[in-house]
Design a protein around this motif. Sequence first.
Motif, PDB file in Angstrom:
ATOM      1  N   THR A 106      73.622  -8.930 -28.111  1.00 35.67           N
ATOM      2  CA  THR A 106      73.523  -8.247 -26.821  1.00 35.67           C
ATOM      3  C   THR A 106      74.631  -8.673 -25.862  1.00 35.67           C
ATOM      4  OG1 THR A 106      71.943  -9.905 -26.005  1.00 35.67           O
ATOM      5  CG2 THR A 106      71.037  -7.938 -27.046  1.00 35.67           C
ATOM      6  N   GLU A 107      75.300  -9.799 -26.154  1.00 32.30           N
ATOM      7  CA  GLU A 107      76.463 -10.217 -25.361  1.00 32.30           C
ATOM      8  C   GLU A 107      77.287 -11.221 -26.153  1.00 32.30           C
ATOM      9  OE1 GLU A 107      77.634 -12.165 -20.987  1.00 32.30           O
ATOM     10  OE2 GLU A 107      75.570 -12.279 -21.716  1.00 32.30           O
ATOM     11  N   VAL A 149      71.667 -13.139 -28.465  1.00 31.87           N
ATOM     12  CA  VAL A 149      70.778 -12.113 -29.008  1.00 31.87           C
ATOM     13  C   VAL A 149      69.505 -12.195 -28.187  1.00 31.87           C
ATOM     14  CG1 VAL A 149      69.535 -11.252 -31.025  1.00 31.87           C
ATOM     15  CG2 VAL A 149      71.780 -12.350 -31.308  1.00 31.87           C
ATOM     16  N   ALA A 180      65.472 -15.109 -26.077  1.00 26.92           N
ATOM     17  CA  ALA A 180      66.850 -14.994 -26.551  1.00 26.92           C
ATOM     18  C   ALA A 180      67.205 -16.214 -27.394  1.00 26.92           C
ATOM     19  CB  ALA A 180      67.822 -14.865 -25.381  1.00 26.92           C
ATOM     20  N   THR A 232      71.711  -9.266 -21.202  1.00 29.75           N
ATOM     21  CA  THR A 232      72.799 -10.246 -21.199  1.00 29.75           C
ATOM     22  C   THR A 232      72.301 -11.520 -20.534  1.00 29.75           C
ATOM     23  OG1 THR A 232      73.655  -9.532 -19.053  1.00 29.75           O
ATOM     24  CG2 THR A 232      74.483  -8.373 -21.014  1.00 29.75           C
ATOM     25  N   ARG A 276      66.066 -10.144 -26.080  1.00 25.48           N
ATOM     26  CA  ARG A 276      65.129  -9.014 -26.064  1.00 25.48           C
ATOM     27  C   ARG A 276      65.651  -7.917 -25.127  1.00 25.48           C
ATOM     28  NH1 ARG A 276      62.507  -8.883 -21.264  1.00 25.48           N
ATOM     29  NH2 ARG A 276      62.387 -10.818 -20.036  1.00 25.48           N
ATOM     30  N   ASP A 277      65.314  -6.713 -25.474  1.00 22.78           N
ATOM     31  CA  ASP A 277      65.578  -5.565 -24.604  1.00 22.78           C
ATOM     32  C   ASP A 277      67.060  -5.380 -24.280  1.00 22.78           C
ATOM     33  OD1 ASP A 277      62.767  -5.211 -24.430  1.00 22.78           O
ATOM     34  OD2 ASP A 277      62.658  -6.645 -22.772  1.00 22.78           O
ATOM     35  N   GLY A 278      67.949  -5.919 -25.124  1.00 28.42           N
ATOM     36  CA  GLY A 278      69.379  -5.732 -24.925  1.00 28.42           C
ATOM     37  C   GLY A 278      69.954  -6.443 -23.724  1.00 28.42           C
TER      38      GLY A 278
END
Length: 335
Positions: free
Chosen positions: A179-180, A104, A161, A110, A106-108
């Motif tokens: 996010t990944e 998880v 993250a 990976t 920031r800003d999506g």
Amino acid sequence: MTLRLGTRRSALATTQSSWVADQLRALGHDVELVEITTEGDRDQSTPLASLGGTGVFVSALRDALREGTVDLAVHSLKDLPTTPEDDLVVAAIPVREDPRDALVARDGLTLGELPAGSTVGTGSPRRRAQLEALGLGLDVRGLRGNVDTRLGKVTSGDLDAVILAYAGLSRLGRTAVVTEVIDPIQMLPAPGQGALAVEVRVDDAATRDAVMALEDADTRACVLAERAVLAELEAGCSAPVGALAEIVLGDAGDELSLRAVVGSPDGAGDLRRSVTGSPADADSLGRALARTLLEDGAADLAPLRTTENVSTTENVSTTQNVHTISTVHTERHGA
């Protein structure tokens, strides 16, 4: 008769226990949740390794079982020490959630997109070791707390993250923040991650019979193999060890494919090995793989033996078919 189900008080533990309770209710049983506070819940700041590993989440629930305060307890299986208890038994291991780790950020972003120097939070030596070994130049920081506390470190900007178990986020309905989902090629999960253990007293046949209906044979075989790796390494739940078993279709039917990693705490290297064999040989496959890891230098990479989790089970034969299909990694490798 009402079944008293012991659970930790955290949102995730209560969600997991409520799911088990609902499965039992669907089978016609009355179930009451009984909240138990564990040492790991009371102390949210001390690193788990210093508290004695993830077994600190288990002891209070087991005490309640032994005292007769509850009839069954639900654990995250990765929290259970591998040494068996004479008076308690895992009566059922239900079907497993996705065992992988999740990022998880920031800003999506990976893992591969996080800039060098980005701060990534985790309380797991296993995750830290594998993150460091990827050689991405990340600043890995210690982290404790419940799911919302950890996620809040990202939304507040304290961290770039965090890494959590995907299964927990899924059970809480929080997968939208992921996010990944991290490929096991990069990061093998903890043995038993994503699986639940329903534990009862050995002498309580009625509760054991009720709970056994929740059993998933494939999940048990997989986690048995993974935990056998830990047991044979004599490694604690907090050791930098990852393992993942899967049931795959082989030439002669179902096969169990097992991968494991032992990482150096500083990320200087990791050792990865794999085996395949019959699901019926899950325990012996895991132990054979652990011995291969030890023969190839796992103990030189990381301190493995702990008082938390020493196995008392005798070694078993390794005459079954074992295929080592991966290579030693002694340097950092990229994502």
